[in-house]
Write a protein that holds these residues in place. Sequence first.
Motif, PDB file in Angstrom:
ATOM      1  N   UNK A  40       0.877  -1.172   0.000  1.00  0.00           N
ATOM      2  CA  UNK A  40       0.000   0.000   0.000  1.00  0.00           C
ATOM      3  C   UNK A  40       0.911   1.217   0.000  1.00  0.00           C
ATOM      4  N   UNK A  41       0.681   2.146  -0.933  1.00  0.00           N
ATOM      5  CA  UNK A  41       1.512   3.345  -0.997  1.00  0.00           C
ATOM      6  C   UNK A  41       0.659   4.571  -1.271  1.00  0.00           C
ATOM      7  N   UNK A  42       0.761   5.551  -0.413  1.00  0.00           N
ATOM      8  CA  UNK A  42       0.092   6.851  -0.584  1.00  0.00           C
ATOM      9  C   UNK A  42       1.088   7.768  -1.271  1.00  0.00           C
ATOM     10  N   UNK A  43       0.684   8.337  -2.431  1.00  0.00           N
ATOM     11  CA  UNK A  43       1.580   9.123  -3.265  1.00  0.00           C
ATOM     12  C   UNK A  43       0.963  10.479  -3.558  1.00  0.00           C
ATOM     13  N   UNK A  44       1.780  11.510  -3.535  1.00  0.00           N
ATOM     14  CA  UNK A  44       1.371  12.859  -3.937  1.00  0.00           C
ATOM     15  C   UNK A  44       2.223  13.256  -5.139  1.00  0.00           C
TER      16      UNK A  44
END
Length: 165
Positions: free
Chosen positions: A151-155
């Motif tokens: 799981x990766x949260x990216x901006x």
Amino acid sequence: MFETNVDATYAWLGLALVSVATAGVAATLPASPPPDVSGVAHTIDSVADGPHPSRAEHGLAASRIRLTERSVALRSDGGTGTASLHGPKITPVLARQTERNRTDGSGGLRRVLDGVPPSAAFDDPTAFAAAADRARDADAEWKPAPDRLAVRRVHYGSVHVTLVG
């Protein structure tokens, strides 16, 4: 003295029938419990709810997985478990990079999930957002489950995406 008691015969027959029925029920029970989908959902929600880019992994003990933007389901020999996701919408990234994936952008999403910066995989935030939208709009199908779910949260610019695969 050596006479057969009729009541004893019925009791033995009843005991035999109950034993066979109990063995039949025990044989139909699953050998293992259903997969722990609530732990997976908690991992996804904890990363998706965060204000900053982050990454987490969760081990899977399942043979199949189905991801939608709002739920996760796992299937094994022990049964199927489903959990709703309460954080922001996720972007499923389950397919490996193929020629088809390169043209629709999900190959780039796979690379970003694996750790590549979004600016290296996409020309601009608009292309990144479009690829994420296409991945969310794809039909959710049962796919082989990996050993570990990333799981990766990216901006990227003003685009905020949570990739799961």
